[in-house]
Design an enzyme around this catalytic site. Structure first.
Site, PDB file in Angstrom:
ATOM      1  N   MET A 282       0.857  -1.185   0.000  1.00  0.00           N
ATOM      2  CA  MET A 282       0.000   0.000   0.000  1.00  0.00           C
ATOM      3  C   MET A 282       0.901   1.245   0.000  1.00  0.00           C
ATOM      4  O   MET A 282       0.506   2.321   0.463  1.00  0.00           O
ATOM      5  CB  MET A 282      -0.928  -0.007   1.217  1.00  0.00           C
ATOM      6  CG  MET A 282      -1.888  -1.197   1.193  1.00  0.00           C
ATOM      7  SD  MET A 282      -3.410  -0.928   2.074  1.00  0.00           S
ATOM      8  CE  MET A 282      -2.811  -0.688   3.722  1.00  0.00           C
TER       9      MET A 282
ATOM     10  N   GLY B  24      11.035  -3.096   5.484  1.00  0.00           N
ATOM     11  CA  GLY B  24      10.314  -4.370   5.394  1.00  0.00           C
ATOM     12  C   GLY B  24       9.954  -4.672   3.937  1.00  0.00           C
ATOM     13  O   GLY B  24      10.194  -5.773   3.438  1.00  0.00           O
ATOM     14  N   HIS B  25       9.392  -3.652   3.243  1.00  0.00           N
ATOM     15  CA  HIS B  25       9.049  -3.849   1.826  1.00  0.00           C
ATOM     16  C   HIS B  25      10.308  -4.122   1.004  1.00  0.00           C
ATOM     17  O   HIS B  25      10.309  -4.967   0.114  1.00  0.00           O
ATOM     18  CB  HIS B  25       8.375  -2.593   1.250  1.00  0.00           C
ATOM     19  CG  HIS B  25       7.052  -2.267   1.867  1.00  0.00           C
ATOM     20  ND1 HIS B  25       6.833  -1.119   2.593  1.00  0.00           N
ATOM     21  CD2 HIS B  25       5.872  -2.937   1.847  1.00  0.00           C
ATOM     22  CE1 HIS B  25       5.575  -1.088   2.984  1.00  0.00           C
ATOM     23  NE2 HIS B  25       4.974  -2.176   2.554  1.00  0.00           N
TER      24      HIS B  25
ATOM     25  N   ASP C 160       2.476  -9.252   9.568  1.00  0.00           N
ATOM     26  CA  ASP C 160       1.017  -9.350   9.413  1.00  0.00           C
ATOM     27  C   ASP C 160       0.642 -10.826   9.353  1.00  0.00           C
ATOM     28  O   ASP C 160       0.138 -11.317   8.332  1.00  0.00           O
ATOM     29  CB  ASP C 160       0.582  -8.621   8.143  1.00  0.00           C
ATOM     30  CG  ASP C 160       0.933  -7.149   8.210  1.00  0.00           C
ATOM     31  OD1 ASP C 160       0.569  -6.501   9.199  1.00  0.00           O
ATOM     32  OD2 ASP C 160       1.599  -6.646   7.290  1.00  0.00           O
TER      33      ASP C 160
HETATM   34  O1  PAF Z   1      -0.096  -5.713   3.822  1.00  0.00           O
HETATM   35  C1  PAF Z   1      -0.520  -4.815   3.064  1.00  0.00           C
HETATM   36  O2  PAF Z   1       0.147  -3.804   2.778  1.00  0.00           O
HETATM   37  C2  PAF Z   1      -1.926  -4.934   2.476  1.00  0.00           C
HETATM   38  O3  PAF Z   1      -2.789  -5.506   3.375  1.00  0.00           O
HETATM   39  C3  PAF Z   1      -1.958  -5.653   1.123  1.00  0.00           C
HETATM   40  C4  PAF Z   1      -1.525  -7.109   1.237  1.00  0.00           C
HETATM   41  C5  PAF Z   1      -1.075  -4.918   0.119  1.00  0.00           C
HETATM   42  C6  PAF Z   1      -3.394  -5.650   0.562  1.00  0.00           C
HETATM   43  O4  PAF Z   1      -3.881  -4.354   0.388  1.00  0.00           O
END
Ligand code: PAF
Length: 271
Positions: free
Chosen positions: A26, A32-33, A146
């Site tokens: 998002m 992390g990303h 998550d």
């Molecule tokens: O973890 C996230 O950033 C969101 O929940 C995702 C998996 C991109 C779905 O919108």
């Protein structure tokens, strides 16, 4: 790096690519990303990153509005990482088609975050299901910060026999121990410190909790955490992350799942 705003153009581009590694985000990209993307790039094939702040997974409009966004910075990061494909849809592009697979929402969606964030996991599965239908990736990369989200996506994929494999990736933390999260951008210095103290406290307490499993509720943990400066504790619960049952004996491995508020900012973690 190719950027697509339309699913049709994206699908045309990836028509003949068999192994796509997909990292859904998002935006508000953090370490992390970056670690998910690096992991994905270590696989054969092309890496596709999506950025879409999905309104359907926010149970409060204000939270959606205040969610940190910084597209310019995100695109710079993705360019530096040499990501092959970027998908930046708007709501119409992702929500205006009929899906093949119905969402499968496992009962674990009612626990933990599901108790206070009504409709959240349904919203997550809705968008992820759509992404999977548009992109048909070989792999999808998700962080175990998550945990509940990746567990539920996994069950959906299995139940609907979708040909995508989840690669669960470890939680990346800041130097002070807190899990990297886009929401950390909204923390002030003091809140950042309090969040760090919460994680340190829980890490220290884990051994004692293990000894006192049956008395967990009476360990004054909530009181101690509130005294550290939290505004509210949404939940703090123990689960065996394999069986998703409460741990009963001292030999069992378990995680502490927590969601808490610092003012209006809600953070989650599992330790
Ligand atoms: O973890 C996230 O950033 C969101 O929940 C995702 C998996 C991109 C779905 O919108």
């Amino acid at each position: 790096m190719k950027i697509f705003k339309s699913k049709h153009k994206l699908q045309k581009e990836i028509l003949n690519i068999k192994n796509i590694s997909f990292v859904p985000t998002m935006g508000g990209l953090h370490k992390g990303h970056i670690s998910l993307i690096k992991k994905s790039k270590s696989f054969k094939g092309k890496t596709l990153v999506s950025i879409f702040v999905n309104p359907k997974q926010f149970n409060e409009k204000k939270d959606f509005i205040n969610y940190p966004r910084n597209l310019k910075k995100d695109l710079m990061i993705l360019k530096r990482l040499n990501v092959d494909l970027i998908y930046l849809p708007n709501s119409k592009d992702v929500f205006s088609f009929q899906v093949k697979n119905k969402i499968f929402l496992d009962k674990f969606s009612k626990k933990l975050c599901g108790k206070s964030r009504r409709g959240h996991f349904k919203g997550v599965l809705n968008i992820v299901n759509r992404f999977l239908e548009i992109i048909k990736p070989k792999y999808i990369f998700l962080g175990i910060k998550d945990f509940q989200q990746s567990y539920l996506i996994n069950i959906h994929i299995l139940k609907r026999k979708i040909n995508t494999k989840i690669i669960h990736c470890k939680t990346i933390r800041e130097k002070n121990g807190i899990a990297c999260s886009t929401r950390n951008n909204n923390l002030n210095r003091n809140q950042f410190k309090i969040a760090s103290n919460v994680i340190k406290y829980l890490r220290n307490k884990k051994r004692l909790i293990k000894k006192e499993l049956s008395n967990f509720k009476f360990l004054n943990i909530k009181k101690d955490l509130m005294n550290l400066g939290l505004t509210k504790i949404d939940y703090i619960e123990l689960y065996n992350s394999k069986t998703l049952k409460r741990p009963k004996n001292k030999k069992e491995k378990f995680k502490i799942f927590i969601a808490f508020y610092l003012n209006k900012i809600r953070l989650i973690d599992n330790i």
